[in-house]
Design a protein around this motif. Structure first.
Motif, PDB file in Angstrom:
ATOM      1  N   VAL A  13       0.877  -1.030  -0.240  1.00 19.17           N
ATOM      2  CA  VAL A  13       0.056   0.056  -0.019  1.00 19.17           C
ATOM      3  C   VAL A  13       1.021   1.263  -0.017  1.00 19.17           C
ATOM      4  N   SER A  14       1.798   1.224  -0.554  1.00 19.95           N
ATOM      5  CA  SER A  14       3.146   2.328  -0.792  1.00 19.95           C
ATOM      6  C   SER A  14       2.524   3.403  -1.614  1.00 19.95           C
ATOM      7  N   SER A  15       1.616   3.126  -2.270  1.00 21.28           N
ATOM      8  CA  SER A  15       1.219   4.432  -2.953  1.00 21.28           C
ATOM      9  C   SER A  15      -0.555   4.013  -3.234  1.00 21.28           C
ATOM     10  N   PRO A  16      -1.124   5.266  -3.742  1.00 21.76           N
ATOM     11  CA  PRO A  16      -2.353   4.987  -3.912  1.00 21.76           C
ATOM     12  C   PRO A  16      -2.714   3.760  -5.034  1.00 21.76           C
ATOM     13  N   LEU A  17      -1.967   3.766  -6.161  1.00 15.25           N
ATOM     14  CA  LEU A  17      -2.103   2.872  -7.209  1.00 15.25           C
ATOM     15  C   LEU A  17      -1.809   1.440  -6.609  1.00 15.25           C
ATOM     16  N   ARG A  18      -0.687   1.340  -5.905  1.00 15.00           N
ATOM     17  CA  ARG A  18      -0.357   0.185  -5.438  1.00 15.00           C
ATOM     18  C   ARG A  18      -1.530  -0.471  -4.268  1.00 15.00           C
ATOM     19  N   GLY A  19      -1.995   0.393  -3.549  1.00 13.43           N
ATOM     20  CA  GLY A  19      -3.207   0.331  -2.581  1.00 13.43           C
ATOM     21  C   GLY A  19      -4.387  -0.236  -3.232  1.00 13.43           C
ATOM     22  N   ALA A  20      -4.669   0.681  -4.402  1.00 16.20           N
ATOM     23  CA  ALA A  20      -5.676   0.037  -5.142  1.00 16.20           C
ATOM     24  C   ALA A  20      -5.763  -1.069  -5.330  1.00 16.20           C
ATOM     25  N   ALA A  21      -4.426  -1.613  -6.180  1.00 18.31           N
ATOM     26  CA  ALA A  21      -4.181  -2.943  -6.920  1.00 18.31           C
ATOM     27  C   ALA A  21      -4.426  -3.941  -5.655  1.00 18.31           C
ATOM     28  N   TRP A  22      -3.797  -3.665  -4.489  1.00 20.69           N
ATOM     29  CA  TRP A  22      -3.969  -4.631  -3.520  1.00 20.69           C
ATOM     30  C   TRP A  22      -5.385  -4.828  -3.041  1.00 20.69           C
ATOM     31  N   ALA A  23      -5.949  -3.778  -3.077  1.00 21.69           N
ATOM     32  CA  ALA A  23      -7.507  -3.929  -2.455  1.00 21.69           C
ATOM     33  C   ALA A  23      -8.405  -4.798  -3.484  1.00 21.69           C
ATOM     34  N   SER A  24      -7.857  -4.583  -5.057  1.00 22.15           N
ATOM     35  CA  SER A  24      -8.696  -5.146  -5.969  1.00 22.15           C
ATOM     36  C   SER A  24      -8.487  -6.597  -5.837  1.00 22.15           C
ATOM     37  N   MET A  25      -7.124  -7.153  -5.608  1.00 23.78           N
ATOM     38  CA  MET A  25      -7.142  -8.217  -5.399  1.00 23.78           C
ATOM     39  C   MET A  25      -7.626  -9.118  -3.940  1.00 23.78           C
ATOM     40  N   GLN A  35       5.714  -3.218  11.633  1.00 29.13           N
ATOM     41  CA  GLN A  35       5.054  -2.605  10.307  1.00 29.13           C
ATOM     42  C   GLN A  35       4.283  -1.339  11.002  1.00 29.13           C
ATOM     43  N   LEU A  36       3.655  -1.637  12.026  1.00 27.12           N
ATOM     44  CA  LEU A  36       3.073  -0.404  12.774  1.00 27.12           C
ATOM     45  C   LEU A  36       3.867   0.534  13.463  1.00 27.12           C
ATOM     46  N   ASP A  37       5.124  -0.076  13.917  1.00 27.78           N
ATOM     47  CA  ASP A  37       5.928   0.750  14.514  1.00 27.78           C
ATOM     48  C   ASP A  37       6.718   1.765  13.511  1.00 27.78           C
ATOM     49  N   SER A  38       7.216   1.146  12.279  1.00 28.70           N
ATOM     50  CA  SER A  38       7.752   1.731  11.461  1.00 28.70           C
ATOM     51  C   SER A  38       7.183   1.375   9.937  1.00 28.70           C
ATOM     52  N   PHE A  39       5.906   2.238   9.639  1.00 25.39           N
ATOM     53  CA  PHE A  39       5.263   1.904   8.429  1.00 25.39           C
ATOM     54  C   PHE A  39       6.271   2.152   7.091  1.00 25.39           C
ATOM     55  N   SER A  40       6.297   1.274   6.137  1.00 24.22           N
ATOM     56  CA  SER A  40       6.923   1.526   5.004  1.00 24.22           C
ATOM     57  C   SER A  40       6.476   1.056   3.795  1.00 24.22           C
ATOM     58  N   GLY A  41       5.127   1.159   3.853  1.00 26.89           N
ATOM     59  CA  GLY A  41       4.263   0.814   2.747  1.00 26.89           C
ATOM     60  C   GLY A  41       3.634  -0.457   2.521  1.00 26.89           C
ATOM     61  N   ILE A  42       4.194  -1.551   3.547  1.00 23.62           N
ATOM     62  CA  ILE A  42       3.786  -2.708   3.500  1.00 23.62           C
ATOM     63  C   ILE A  42       2.841  -3.258   4.709  1.00 23.62           C
ATOM     64  N   ALA A  43       1.651  -3.577   4.521  1.00 24.51           N
ATOM     65  CA  ALA A  43       0.796  -3.963   5.622  1.00 24.51           C
ATOM     66  C   ALA A  43       0.241  -5.307   5.422  1.00 24.51           C
ATOM     67  N   GLY A  44       0.817  -6.027   6.109  1.00 21.71           N
ATOM     68  CA  GLY A  44       0.727  -7.565   6.073  1.00 21.71           C
ATOM     69  C   GLY A  44       1.697  -8.353   5.821  1.00 21.71           C
ATOM     70  N   ALA A  45       1.760  -9.759   6.160  1.00 21.77           N
ATOM     71  CA  ALA A  45       2.981 -10.560   5.888  1.00 21.77           C
ATOM     72  C   ALA A  45       2.689 -11.841   5.719  1.00 21.77           C
ATOM     73  N   HIS A  46       3.544 -12.722   5.045  1.00 27.81           N
ATOM     74  CA  HIS A  46       3.300 -14.217   4.844  1.00 27.81           C
ATOM     75  C   HIS A  46       3.901 -14.555   6.197  1.00 27.81           C
ATOM     76  N   ALA A  47       5.081 -14.429   6.606  1.00 28.79           N
ATOM     77  CA  ALA A  47       5.925 -15.001   7.777  1.00 28.79           C
ATOM     78  C   ALA A  47       5.427 -14.384   9.096  1.00 28.79           C
ATOM     79  N   VAL A  48       5.565 -15.312  10.176  1.00 28.21           N
ATOM     80  CA  VAL A  48       5.345 -14.946  11.495  1.00 28.21           C
ATOM     81  C   VAL A  48       6.815 -14.666  12.364  1.00 28.21           C
ATOM     82  N   GLY A  49       7.099 -13.943  12.987  1.00 26.76           N
ATOM     83  CA  GLY A  49       8.320 -13.774  13.575  1.00 26.76           C
ATOM     84  C   GLY A  49       9.678 -13.325  13.155  1.00 26.76           C
TER      85      GLY A  49
END
Length: 285
Positions: free
Chosen positions: A114-126, A181-195
């Protein structure tokens, strides 16, 4: 003499053409992306970017053929609804693959971006497309609840759909931002990996993390119950002549029941393992 008119025997419909076309397109996509992975190994989050559309195209092709086969089990009065389900699946999967391939072609990630409006829209559509596919698969599960007169086959279809839906639902657990990601947001919200961060050491081709938990593992295993359990039932039927015990529908039912229960337990354990941050290569922690 009075002529006796026989009612025509209902015929099973042909495999849904849009789904078969989707499977064929995904097969071609798999070949193309495999070639691109060799000749243009673009690195995205530390891995060969073309491996993601390669894996997704193979999975979608299998899923499309599976849904096409399941739709043939619908009664005649439900076939129009079945065609609608097929078109939702086709549309949703095309949207997903378009976003994934487009992201790799531009050298970035598709998921959680979600690093840009376009990327965010693409991720939302997916996300919207996959939610729609999940919902119509749920509808199909309801429609096929009494799909077969054979108890073992009926249980395999039911269990495959229910566990498959649960495996697909695991994907929703990946969409929440991590604490980092919440502490230091860099345009990515979510992840496959845990830990651990996405993009670290992982299994060849699959990419599943070998240093932390990975929700893609139960997602993959659970989702493919759609194929594994019905194939088990059909395989047991095919072996009836070689294995006399399998002539009994009760025996086949018990085998499918035991395997289905075990499969469900495995999916639950893999999900708990991933959420605990334990790599799939270390099943006992």
């Amino acid at each position: 003499m009075t002529a006796v008119l026989e009612s025509p025997t209902p015929t099973r419909p042909d495999l849904n053409r849009p789904l078969l076309v989707l499977a064929a397109v995904m097969a071609v996509t798999a070949v193309v992306t495999a070639i691109l992975a060799v000749v243009d190994p673009v690195q995205i989050t530390g891995t060969n970017g073309w491996l993601k559309p390669l894996k997704f195209s193979i999975s979608i092709a299998i899923y499309a053929v599976t849904i096409a086969l399941l739709l043939t089990l619908l009664p005649a009065r439900r076939r129009k609804l079945g065609r609608g389900i097929a078109w939702v699946v086709v549309t949703g999967m095309v949207v997903e693959m378009a976003v994934i391939v487009g992201a790799v072609a531009t050298g970035t990630t598709s998921h959680f971006n979600v690093s840009s409006p376009l990327r965010g829209a693409a991720w939302a559509s997916m996300g919207f497309a996959i939610a729609a596919v999940w919902l119509v698969t749920l509808v199909l599960a309801v429609l096929l609840w009494r799909a077969s007169d054979d108890p073992a086959r009926r249980l395999a279809i039911r269990a495959g759909l229910v566990i498959g839906l649960a495996g697909m639902a695991v994907a929703f657990l990946m969409t929440s931002p991590t604490a980092e990601q919440l502490d230091s947001f860099s345009g990515i919200a979510g992840a496959h990996a845990v830990g651990v961060a996405d993009g670290g050491p992982g299994l060849p081709l699959l990419g599943w993390s070998t240093t932390g938990g990975d929700l893609r593992v139960p997602h993959f295993v659970g989702m493919h119950a759609l194929q594994a359990l019905p194939l088990l039932a059909f395989g047991l039927e095919a072996q009836r002549r070689r294995v006399p015990a399998l002539e009994s529908s009760g025996t086949r039912f018990r085998v499918v029941a035991i395997v289905s229960a075990g499969y469900a337990v495995v999916v639950v354990l893999l999900t708990l393992q991933a959420l605990a941050g334990i790599p799939v290569t270390q099943p006992f922690g």
